[in-house]
Write a protein that holds these residues in place. Structure first.
Motif, PDB file in Angstrom:
ATOM      1  N   UNK A   1      45.368  34.781  40.450  1.00  0.00           N
ATOM      2  CA  UNK A   1      45.360  35.590  39.218  1.00  0.00           C
ATOM      3  C   UNK A   1      44.275  36.662  39.363  1.00  0.00           C
ATOM      4  N   UNK A   2      43.148  36.252  39.962  1.00  0.00           N
ATOM      5  CA  UNK A   2      42.040  37.197  40.181  1.00  0.00           C
ATOM      6  C   UNK A   2      42.484  38.404  40.991  1.00  0.00           C
ATOM      7  N   UNK A   3      43.346  38.182  41.962  1.00  0.00           N
ATOM      8  CA  UNK A   3      43.854  39.301  42.776  1.00  0.00           C
ATOM      9  C   UNK A   3      44.611  40.294  41.885  1.00  0.00           C
ATOM     10  N   UNK A   4      45.494  39.744  41.028  1.00  0.00           N
ATOM     11  CA  UNK A   4      46.299  40.632  40.177  1.00  0.00           C
ATOM     12  C   UNK A   4      45.395  41.467  39.273  1.00  0.00           C
ATOM     13  N   UNK A   5      44.369  40.839  38.698  1.00  0.00           N
ATOM     14  CA  UNK A   5      43.544  41.581  37.744  1.00  0.00           C
ATOM     15  C   UNK A   5      42.620  42.564  38.473  1.00  0.00           C
ATOM     16  N   UNK A   6      42.077  42.122  39.597  1.00  0.00           N
ATOM     17  CA  UNK A   6      41.109  42.969  40.316  1.00  0.00           C
ATOM     18  C   UNK A   6      41.799  44.200  40.884  1.00  0.00           C
ATOM     19  N   UNK A   7      42.992  44.008  41.436  1.00  0.00           N
ATOM     20  CA  UNK A   7      43.687  45.152  42.044  1.00  0.00           C
ATOM     21  C   UNK A   7      44.162  46.098  40.950  1.00  0.00           C
ATOM     22  N   UNK A   8      44.647  45.528  39.842  1.00  0.00           N
ATOM     23  CA  UNK A   8      45.162  46.393  38.767  1.00  0.00           C
ATOM     24  C   UNK A   8      44.016  47.135  38.083  1.00  0.00           C
ATOM     25  N   UNK A   9      42.970  46.399  37.725  1.00  0.00           N
ATOM     26  CA  UNK A   9      41.906  47.014  36.930  1.00  0.00           C
ATOM     27  C   UNK A   9      40.978  47.854  37.791  1.00  0.00           C
ATOM     28  N   UNK A  10      40.579  47.296  38.925  1.00  0.00           N
ATOM     29  CA  UNK A  10      39.485  47.946  39.666  1.00  0.00           C
ATOM     30  C   UNK A  10      39.967  48.637  40.943  1.00  0.00           C
ATOM     31  N   UNK A  11      41.229  48.451  41.291  1.00  0.00           N
ATOM     32  CA  UNK A  11      41.765  49.111  42.487  1.00  0.00           C
ATOM     33  C   UNK A  11      41.093  48.661  43.778  1.00  0.00           C
ATOM     34  N   UNK A  12      40.566  47.447  43.776  1.00  0.00           N
ATOM     35  CA  UNK A  12      39.939  46.933  45.006  1.00  0.00           C
ATOM     36  C   UNK A  12      40.955  46.020  45.701  1.00  0.00           C
ATOM     37  N   UNK A  13      41.220  46.245  46.993  1.00  0.00           N
ATOM     38  CA  UNK A  13      42.169  45.349  47.654  1.00  0.00           C
ATOM     39  C   UNK A  13      41.620  43.919  47.716  1.00  0.00           C
ATOM     40  N   UNK A  14      42.502  42.984  47.450  1.00  0.00           N
ATOM     41  CA  UNK A  14      42.065  41.575  47.424  1.00  0.00           C
ATOM     42  C   UNK A  14      42.981  40.745  48.321  1.00  0.00           C
ATOM     43  N   UNK A  15      42.366  39.961  49.173  1.00  0.00           N
ATOM     44  CA  UNK A  15      43.139  39.017  49.970  1.00  0.00           C
ATOM     45  C   UNK A  15      42.827  37.614  49.457  1.00  0.00           C
ATOM     46  N   UNK A  16      43.868  36.846  49.225  1.00  0.00           N
ATOM     47  CA  UNK A  16      43.658  35.472  48.743  1.00  0.00           C
ATOM     48  C   UNK A  16      44.046  34.517  49.865  1.00  0.00           C
ATOM     49  N   UNK A  17      43.170  33.568  50.168  1.00  0.00           N
ATOM     50  CA  UNK A  17      43.509  32.635  51.252  1.00  0.00           C
ATOM     51  C   UNK A  17      43.180  31.217  50.825  1.00  0.00           C
ATOM     52  N   UNK A  18      44.061  30.262  51.166  1.00  0.00           N
ATOM     53  CA  UNK A  18      43.670  28.866  50.955  1.00  0.00           C
ATOM     54  C   UNK A  18      42.470  28.582  51.866  1.00  0.00           C
ATOM     55  N   UNK A  19      41.454  27.981  51.317  1.00  0.00           N
ATOM     56  CA  UNK A  19      40.233  27.762  52.107  1.00  0.00           C
ATOM     57  C   UNK A  19      40.526  26.962  53.372  1.00  0.00           C
ATOM     58  N   UNK A  20      41.517  26.072  53.294  1.00  0.00           N
ATOM     59  CA  UNK A  20      41.808  25.216  54.449  1.00  0.00           C
ATOM     60  C   UNK A  20      42.385  26.020  55.617  1.00  0.00           C
TER      61      UNK A  20
END
Ligand code: M6R
Length: 580
Positions: free
Chosen positions: A293-312
């Motif tokens: 969810x953080x990716x969706x909000x960060x990219x939409x609001x702040x235009x910062x590319x976000x990569x989400x990865x399972x820590x494992x």
């Protein structure tokens, strides 16, 4: 044992009573078996058995164990099935040393071969610790422990005692351990819920540190035996927060706490952060879905590319991360082994690190450059609920900080309360579906991560197979599963992707699939496409995850409750996963 709970007591009172309460508070960490050892008049007394604390403690009469010092253990089995002989505490061959252990001793087979004089009684990796201590003991438990940990590869939180010593020795590497400081008494716990009822002062051991605890003193040493000065920290949780307060389960209580947690979280301060080139959100399970969810909000609001990865997986994907990037780890416990390992790698590669963490002074919190503490309070139910909501608030506040935008987060508590108020309707829907074997969850945009989280909640507490998908992915395979026996939960609030969500629902309906829609209050047309509807209040697109997730938490809870499942302690799971 990766996710066991350890509690210890030394003081002027009968230890067993206190230890029984303490270990009960740690049972969320593991509940295959339980045991206790106390020391009285130069003799160690041990009781242990398989099952949960309440059953075993009562059946074996733990409180009759004599003595004013001792420790207890609740186990989540790895090496050796859950059985009486594999349960902790373990004794050395002479019976003069007892230990409990949380972690995994990777070289235990080699060590076992070296310990030719020892009589092993269990199949566990942990038992080698008791025998090594005996081999190394020359009158000082501290020295024996230092020599012993030198030989151990792997992770451990250890409590040990010797029949001739009025002290408890502890050691830590990679598994959490805290010492509670009382008056004429001291405590040990895998976390502070073991002793928060008795003291609000704690010393957190760091890796490769050991402690020697008597009723009147706590001494901490590094692994070379040099004494360290570690002032106690103040614990900001109280016992009431860690009790059920009339709810049938901790999970239900924690779901209902969410409006208050949102209110409390509004005052979280976001520390100064430089706008990064790229953000990496790394976490496990529910915390990972918060990151999505953080990716969706960060990219939409702040235009910062976000990569989400399972820590494992983070370490195994050769991540391209370095200076100028921000690594955000999200963790309720702050102890998840994979998240911690990913954090260490990100630091090594030069990224700035920020932890969104619930448990104060946990390892990930301490090792991150910057920490934002979420305000969820103690989360006891193994299924994470309120921690997720508090993580979302922190992520939205970071997005606000980077973008200068404001979201009406202060309207959320009331809207979440409205979802909670519809619990009666949600439980009626649960009654219609609790016997099915398979569920699909779909969502689009901001609600895609909620489809994943909703499915995770259902499977972990009700044991119903559930899969979460991006709605648009259905046609690429999963729609083949749709039939009248496989219902779909479709999250379809009135947002920018509403029409697309509705057409996905039509495709499912056309294939005789039953649909439970999560829709916006007042959307009367949704009933044409859905078999049942859970309504949530109207809000702006970005905020729907806060509402839809609560509806799905309640749905999962009621399904699990109708199936008579052990909701707070689902089978095979533990709250905090401290090995990879
Ligand atoms: O303590 P953490 O937030 O790091 O834990 C991460 C996951 O283990 C946790 O969210 C897990 O998926 C929960 N059981 C989900 O309800």
């Amino acid at each position: 044992m990766p996710m066991c709970g350890i509690a210890g007591y030394i003081g002027r009172k009968e230890a067993a009573q206190i230890l029984l309460k303490s270990i009960r508070n740690l049972e969320y960490r593991g509940y295959d078996s339980v045991g206790m050892a106390t020391l009285s008049e130069g003799e160690l007394h041990v009781k242990k058995g398989t099952g949960k604390v309440s059953e075993v403690g009562e059946k074996l009469n733990f409180t009759t164990l004599p003595g004013k010092l001792g420790f207890a253990h609740t186990r989540w089995a790895t090496h050796g099935e859950p059985s009486e002989r594999n349960a902790h505490p373990h004794l050395s061959t002479s019976g003069k040393i007892a230990i409990v252990h949380n972690g995994i001793i990777e070289n235990y087979l080699e060590l076992k071969e070296e310990l030719t004089d020892a009589s092993f009684r269990s199949e566990t990796d942990s038992e080698v610790i008791a025998h090594l201590l005996e081999k190394n003991y020359k009158g000082s438990l501290k020295d024996a422990l230092l020599k012993t940990i030198e030989k151990l590869n792997g992770t451990y939180a250890i409590c040990a005692m010797h029949a001739e010593k009025e002290e408890i020795a502890v050691a830590r590497n990679g598994s959490p351990l805290a010492i509670g400081i009382g008056e004429n008494e001291n405590f040990v716990g895998s976390d502070v819920s073991a002793f928060v009822e008795y003291t609000k002062e704690a010393i957190y051991l760091d890796d490769f540190e050991i402690g020697i605890i008597t009723p009147d003193s706590v001494k901490v040493f590094n692994n070379e035996g040099r004494e360290l000065h570690k002032p106690p920290m103040r614990i900001n949780w109280d016992l009431e927060q860690a009790q059920k307060q009339g709810y049938a389960h901790f999970m239900l209580k924690e779901i209902h706490e969410q409006p208050q947690i949102i209110r409390d979280s509004l005052s979280i301060q976001i520390p100064p952060l430089q706008k990064p080139n790229k953000i990496f959100m790394v976490a496990c399970g529910t915390a990972g879905y918060a990151g999505l969810v953080g990716k969706y909000i960060m990219e939409k609001a702040a235009g910062i590319p976000v990569e989400v990865a399972p820590a494992s997986e983070f370490r195994y994907s050769s991540p391209i991360i370095g200076e100028g990037d921000l690594f955000i780890s999200i963790s309720q416990s702050g102890e998840t082994a994979d998240t911690l390992a990913a954090l260490r790698l990100a630091k090594e590669k030069g990224a700035k690190t920020l932890g969104i963490i619930n448990v104060q002074d946990s390892t990930i919190a301490r090792e991150s450059d910057t920490v934002i503490y979420t305000r969820a309070g103690p989360e006891i139910g193994v299924a994470s609920t309120k921690a997720f909501t508090s993580q979302l608030i922190a992520l939205y506040k970071i997005a606000e900080k980077f973008s200068g935008q404001q979201y009406p987060l202060d309207s959320l508590a009331q809207k979440v309360q409205a979802v909670l108020d519809s619990e009666g309707q949600i439980s009626k829907i649960a009654e219609k579906y609790f016997k099915v074997y398979n569920f699909l969850y779909i969502g689009r945009g901001f609600n895609y991560p909620i489809a994943l989280e909703g499915a995770l909640k259902l499977k972990e507490i009700s044991y119903i197979h559930a899969e979460g998908y991006a709605s648009g992915e259905m046609k690429h395979g999963p729609i083949a599963l749709v039939c009248d026996e496989v219902p779909t939960i479709a999250i379809a609030p009135e947002d920018s992707v509403y029409k697309k969500s509705v057409s996905n629902m039509q495709e499912i309906k056309a294939r005789k699939g039953k649909i439970i829609a999560v829709a916006t209050e007042g959307d009367s047309s949704i009933v044409q496409h859905a078999t049942n509807v859970i309504y949530v209040p109207q809000t702006q697109e970005e905020l729907y995850p806060f509402l839809s997730v609560v509806a799905l938490q309640l749905f999962a809870y009621h399904v699990a409750s109708l199936r008579d499942c052990d909701i707070d302690k689902p089978r095979n799971l533990a709250k905090s996963v401290t090995v990879e």
